[in-house]
Write an enzyme that holds these catalytic residues in place. Sequence first.
Site, mmCIF file in Angstrom:
data_model
loop_
_atom_site.group_PDB
_atom_site.id
_atom_site.type_symbol
_atom_site.label_atom_id
_atom_site.label_comp_id
_atom_site.label_asym_id
_atom_site.label_seq_id
_atom_site.Cartn_x
_atom_site.Cartn_y
_atom_site.Cartn_z
ATOM 1 N N HIS A 149 0.845 -1.189 0.000
ATOM 2 C CA HIS A 149 0.000 0.000 0.000
ATOM 3 C C HIS A 149 0.886 1.247 0.000
ATOM 4 C CE1 HIS A 149 -4.149 -1.448 0.630
ATOM 5 N NE2 HIS A 149 -3.578 -2.467 1.241
ATOM 6 N N ALA A 196 14.785 -20.143 7.871
ATOM 7 C CA ALA A 196 13.457 -19.983 8.446
ATOM 8 C C ALA A 196 13.273 -18.597 9.053
ATOM 9 C CB ALA A 196 13.234 -21.049 9.514
#
Length: 223
Positions: A149, A196
Amino acid sequence: MFNIKAKARWTKFWVRRGGINLAGRLSSWLATWFTPPYKARTKLARITSKGYISPWATVHHADLRLGKNTFIGDRVTIYDNNDGSYVDLKDRVELYSDIIIETCNGGSVQIGEATHIQPRCNIVGCKSSVIIGKRVEIASNCAFYPYNHATKAGQKIREQPLISGGDIIIGDDAWLGFGVIVLDGVRIGKGAVIGAGSVVTKDIPDNAIAMGSPARVVKMRTE
C-alpha cells in the site's frame, strides 16, 4: 470386503472421473475412500495425467491452468479477485493443505514443474506476478507479496492505491524455510537457500544461503 486389487480398481475408477465441478468433486471424494489422508493422497495425482483436486479444495478462478499430474490438497483456495490474471500450475506441482493462491490487479501466479509447497502458505499475484521455478521446495507458512500500500500522509491506508516494485521470481531448485516472507521486486536465485523466518527484501544470488530480517547472504553453497 474389498481386497487390495478391488480397492485399487475402485480408486483408479473414481480418480479418473475427478474434477472441479460437482460430479468431479463427488468422484474425487469416492476415490479417497481407501487412501490415507494428507500427503499419502499425492499418489492419486499420478494415476491420471489430469491429476487430483481435493473435493475440499476451493477453486474460484476462470483462468486456472493445470499441467499433468498436479496435486491440489485439502482446503487449498485458488481465488481471483475479479481483475487478476492467470494461475499456472506446471506438471507435478504439489500444493498441500490450507494454501491460498490469489490474483488481483492484473497479477498472475506461475509455479514450475515438480515444485512442492507445504501447508498454510499465501501466494498473492497482485499488481505484479509471482513466478516460482522448477523443483522449488517451500516450507509451511511462507508468504509472497509483490505489492504494497502507498503510505501518503493524510489518507487512510486502506484507501491508498496499491503499488509494486516488480515481480517476485524464485529460481529453480531453491529452498525456502519455515515462515519466509518474500516482498515485491525480489529475485531469489537458482539453488539458493533461505533460512526460516527470513524476510527477503533484496535479490539473493544463485546458490547463496541467506537468513535474517532483512535477509543477508551468510554463505555460498559453492564454498
